[in-house]
Each structure stands twice: as C-alpha cells, then as structure tokens.
Design a protein around this motif. Structure first.
Motif, PDB file in Angstrom:
ATOM      1  N   GLN A  90       0.594  -1.406  -0.097  1.00  0.00           N
ATOM      2  CA  GLN A  90       0.054   0.247  -0.067  1.00  0.00           C
ATOM      3  C   GLN A  90       0.819   1.061  -0.083  1.00  0.00           C
ATOM      4  O   GLN A  90       0.375   2.208  -0.725  1.00  0.00           O
ATOM      5  N   ASN A  91       1.956   1.109   0.826  1.00  0.00           N
ATOM      6  CA  ASN A  91       2.591   2.547   1.032  1.00  0.00           C
ATOM      7  C   ASN A  91       3.473   2.807  -0.560  1.00  0.00           C
ATOM      8  O   ASN A  91       4.079   3.662  -0.921  1.00  0.00           O
ATOM      9  N   CYS A  92       3.925   1.468  -1.128  1.00  0.00           N
ATOM     10  CA  CYS A  92       4.617   1.666  -2.292  1.00  0.00           C
ATOM     11  C   CYS A  92       3.888   2.339  -3.585  1.00  0.00           C
ATOM     12  O   CYS A  92       3.893   2.974  -4.356  1.00  0.00           O
ATOM     13  N   GLN A  93       2.442   1.979  -3.403  1.00  0.00           N
ATOM     14  CA  GLN A  93       1.476   2.430  -4.273  1.00  0.00           C
ATOM     15  C   GLN A  93       1.249   3.798  -3.998  1.00  0.00           C
ATOM     16  O   GLN A  93       1.091   4.571  -4.858  1.00  0.00           O
ATOM     17  N   GLN A  94       1.174   4.384  -2.691  1.00  0.00           N
ATOM     18  CA  GLN A  94       1.097   5.644  -2.484  1.00  0.00           C
ATOM     19  C   GLN A  94       2.276   6.374  -3.020  1.00  0.00           C
ATOM     20  O   GLN A  94       2.136   7.553  -3.407  1.00  0.00           O
ATOM     21  N   VAL A  95       3.550   5.934  -2.935  1.00  0.00           N
ATOM     22  CA  VAL A  95       4.702   6.557  -3.553  1.00  0.00           C
ATOM     23  C   VAL A  95       4.343   6.678  -5.086  1.00  0.00           C
ATOM     24  O   VAL A  95       4.711   7.834  -5.554  1.00  0.00           O
ATOM     25  N   ILE A  96       4.042   5.902  -5.618  1.00  0.00           N
ATOM     26  CA  ILE A  96       3.758   5.746  -7.065  1.00  0.00           C
ATOM     27  C   ILE A  96       2.870   6.796  -7.346  1.00  0.00           C
ATOM     28  O   ILE A  96       2.873   7.730  -8.185  1.00  0.00           O
ATOM     29  N   GLU A  97       1.706   6.972  -6.593  1.00  0.00           N
ATOM     30  CA  GLU A  97       0.812   7.981  -6.748  1.00  0.00           C
ATOM     31  C   GLU A  97       0.906   9.237  -6.592  1.00  0.00           C
ATOM     32  O   GLU A  97       0.731  10.328  -7.354  1.00  0.00           O
ATOM     33  N   GLN A  98       1.435   9.665  -5.202  1.00  0.00           N
ATOM     34  CA  GLN A  98       1.580  10.868  -4.835  1.00  0.00           C
ATOM     35  C   GLN A  98       2.961  11.502  -5.313  1.00  0.00           C
ATOM     36  O   GLN A  98       2.972  12.680  -5.323  1.00  0.00           O
ATOM     37  N   LEU A  99       3.943  10.557  -5.443  1.00  0.00           N
ATOM     38  CA  LEU A  99       5.300  11.167  -5.579  1.00  0.00           C
ATOM     39  C   LEU A  99       5.615  11.145  -7.157  1.00  0.00           C
ATOM     40  O   LEU A  99       6.947  11.476  -7.509  1.00  0.00           O
ATOM     41  N   LYS A 121      11.877  -2.494   1.895  1.00  0.00           N
ATOM     42  CA  LYS A 121      10.767  -1.484   1.069  1.00  0.00           C
ATOM     43  C   LYS A 121       9.743  -0.860   1.988  1.00  0.00           C
ATOM     44  O   LYS A 121       9.570   0.215   1.381  1.00  0.00           O
ATOM     45  N   GLU A 122       9.075  -1.576   2.665  1.00  0.00           N
ATOM     46  CA  GLU A 122       8.284  -0.870   3.444  1.00  0.00           C
ATOM     47  C   GLU A 122       8.548   0.303   4.120  1.00  0.00           C
ATOM     48  O   GLU A 122       8.153   1.415   4.075  1.00  0.00           O
ATOM     49  N   ILE A 123       9.870   0.256   4.932  1.00  0.00           N
ATOM     50  CA  ILE A 123      10.469   1.073   5.513  1.00  0.00           C
ATOM     51  C   ILE A 123      11.139   2.469   4.486  1.00  0.00           C
ATOM     52  O   ILE A 123      10.606   3.769   4.891  1.00  0.00           O
ATOM     53  N   ILE A 124      11.430   2.175   3.384  1.00  0.00           N
ATOM     54  CA  ILE A 124      11.905   3.051   2.420  1.00  0.00           C
ATOM     55  C   ILE A 124      10.622   3.837   1.869  1.00  0.00           C
ATOM     56  O   ILE A 124      10.696   5.012   1.904  1.00  0.00           O
ATOM     57  N   CYS A 125       9.541   3.229   1.574  1.00  0.00           N
ATOM     58  CA  CYS A 125       8.242   3.607   1.275  1.00  0.00           C
ATOM     59  C   CYS A 125       7.641   4.821   2.070  1.00  0.00           C
ATOM     60  O   CYS A 125       7.115   5.745   1.859  1.00  0.00           O
ATOM     61  N   GLN A 126       7.687   4.237   3.237  1.00  0.00           N
ATOM     62  CA  GLN A 126       7.179   5.011   4.529  1.00  0.00           C
ATOM     63  C   GLN A 126       7.889   6.305   4.565  1.00  0.00           C
ATOM     64  O   GLN A 126       7.318   7.304   4.960  1.00  0.00           O
ATOM     65  N   SER A 127       9.173   6.250   4.621  1.00  0.00           N
ATOM     66  CA  SER A 127      10.503   7.404   4.662  1.00  0.00           C
ATOM     67  C   SER A 127      10.039   8.368   3.305  1.00  0.00           C
ATOM     68  O   SER A 127      10.037   9.638   3.759  1.00  0.00           O
ATOM     69  N   LEU A 128       9.884   8.040   2.247  1.00  0.00           N
ATOM     70  CA  LEU A 128       9.822   8.543   1.260  1.00  0.00           C
ATOM     71  C   LEU A 128       8.246   9.419   1.473  1.00  0.00           C
ATOM     72  O   LEU A 128       8.171  10.542   0.813  1.00  0.00           O
ATOM     73  N   LEU A 129       7.313   8.830   1.932  1.00  0.00           N
ATOM     74  CA  LEU A 129       5.939   9.561   2.327  1.00  0.00           C
ATOM     75  C   LEU A 129       6.026  10.310   3.284  1.00  0.00           C
ATOM     76  O   LEU A 129       5.336  11.146   3.684  1.00  0.00           O
ATOM     77  N   GLY A 130       7.209  10.696   4.024  1.00  0.00           N
ATOM     78  CA  GLY A 130       7.272  11.688   4.938  1.00  0.00           C
ATOM     79  C   GLY A 130       7.342  11.170   6.488  1.00  0.00           C
ATOM     80  O   GLY A 130       6.938  12.077   7.355  1.00  0.00           O
ATOM     81  N   HIS A 131       6.875  10.044   6.803  1.00  0.00           N
ATOM     82  CA  HIS A 131       6.582   9.600   8.055  1.00  0.00           C
ATOM     83  C   HIS A 131       7.534   9.420   8.763  1.00  0.00           C
ATOM     84  O   HIS A 131       9.010   9.364   8.402  1.00  0.00           O
TER      85      HIS A 131
END
Length: 56
Positions: free
Chosen positions: A4-13, A38-48
C-alpha cells in the motif's frame, strides 16, 4: 503485488518505485531488498517519522 505504501509513493510522488528498488539493489550489490526494507523506504519517502515507522 505492490504494498500500500509503495502504491502511495507511485501515485503521490510519481516515482517508479520498482525501478528505484532495482537501481538500489544494483548500486548496493544486493540480490534483493527485503519486503520490510521496501516498506520502510516507502514510508520514509512519504514523510513518516522514524518513530511512526518504528511503531508500525
């Protein structure tokens, strides 16, 4: 299946996260990045925050 977080990275960023991970694996000479990494990286990219990520 994309997390889910990877999908958010694709859509938002607008980042091709699969290509990002592929290049990261190549650059670090790793065979494969784990799903948790991967989950940690995606969450970091999303600003968590680190605290938020650690709690998850």
């Amino acid at each position: 299946m994309v997390c889910q977080n990877c999908q958010q990275v694709i859509e938002q960023l607008n980042i091709n996260i699969d290509l990002f991970f592929e290049k990261l694996e190549t650059a670090s000479n790793r065979r494969q990045i784990s799903e948790i990494d991967k989950e940690i990286i995606c969450q970091s990219l999303l600003g968590h925050s680190r605290q938020h990520i650690a709690e998850m």
